[in-house]
Motif scaffolding. Structure first.
Motif, mmCIF file in Angstrom:
data_model
loop_
_atom_site.group_PDB
_atom_site.id
_atom_site.type_symbol
_atom_site.label_atom_id
_atom_site.label_comp_id
_atom_site.label_asym_id
_atom_site.label_seq_id
_atom_site.Cartn_x
_atom_site.Cartn_y
_atom_site.Cartn_z
ATOM 1 N N ARG A 36 0.827 -1.206 0.000
ATOM 2 C CA ARG A 36 0.000 0.000 0.000
ATOM 3 C C ARG A 36 0.867 1.264 0.000
ATOM 4 N N ALA A 37 1.926 1.243 0.768
ATOM 5 C CA ALA A 37 2.813 2.405 0.827
ATOM 6 C C ALA A 37 3.468 2.659 -0.526
ATOM 7 N N VAL A 38 3.906 1.595 -1.178
ATOM 8 C CA VAL A 38 4.524 1.725 -2.499
ATOM 9 C C VAL A 38 3.498 2.246 -3.505
ATOM 10 N N GLU A 39 2.282 1.736 -3.448
ATOM 11 C CA GLU A 39 1.230 2.185 -4.360
ATOM 12 C C GLU A 39 0.911 3.663 -4.136
ATOM 13 N N ARG A 40 0.823 4.089 -2.880
ATOM 14 C CA ARG A 40 0.556 5.495 -2.578
ATOM 15 C C ARG A 40 1.682 6.391 -3.093
ATOM 16 N N ALA A 41 2.906 5.954 -2.884
ATOM 17 C CA ALA A 41 4.046 6.756 -3.336
ATOM 18 C C ALA A 41 4.042 6.861 -4.865
ATOM 19 N N ALA A 42 3.709 5.765 -5.542
ATOM 20 C CA ALA A 42 3.668 5.787 -7.010
ATOM 21 C C ALA A 42 2.560 6.709 -7.518
ATOM 22 N N SER A 43 1.424 6.690 -6.849
ATOM 23 C CA SER A 43 0.307 7.549 -7.300
ATOM 24 C C SER A 43 0.619 9.022 -7.061
ATOM 25 N N ARG A 44 1.354 9.343 -6.011
ATOM 26 C CA ARG A 44 1.745 10.736 -5.741
ATOM 27 C C ARG A 44 2.769 11.213 -6.749
ATOM 28 N N ALA A 45 3.627 10.317 -7.205
ATOM 29 C CA ALA A 45 4.663 10.682 -8.164
ATOM 30 C C ALA A 45 4.106 10.898 -9.554
ATOM 31 N N ALA A 46 2.961 10.299 -9.834
ATOM 32 C CA ALA A 46 2.367 10.384 -11.178
ATOM 33 C C ALA A 46 1.730 11.724 -11.435
#
Length: 80
Positions: free
Chosen positions: A70-80
């Motif tokens: 979940r943390a990795v997914e959140r970080a990826a969505s913020r970077a997009a």
């Protein structure tokens, strides 16, 4: 106000001089060091509060792998 004297390596003293001005013993250097100490104190208080919130929140139903995903997914969505 209490006066405190510290020893710095030549490298650190040079850095303070660059940031605060040519004379590392100037009031600007003292202001710079005071601001760093205050920022550190504020970060530590914030971190203690965050750790306390985590401890007070109780046990998670998720596994460590699920939390990490979940943390990795959140970080990826913020970077997009």
């Amino acid at each position: 106000m209490e006066k405190l004297s510290i020893d710095l390596s030549d490298d650190l003293a040079g850095f303070v001089s660059e940031v605060a001005g040519d004379d590392a013993r100037s009031e600007k250097a003292s202001d710079y060091v005071r601001s760093l100490i205050e920022e550190d104190r504020e970060r530590r208080a914030w971190l203690r509060a965050e750790v306390r919130k985590g401890l007070d929140s109780g046990d998670s139903e998720l596994t460590v792998d699920q939390i990490w995903k979940r943390a990795v997914e959140r970080a990826a969505s913020r970077a997009a």
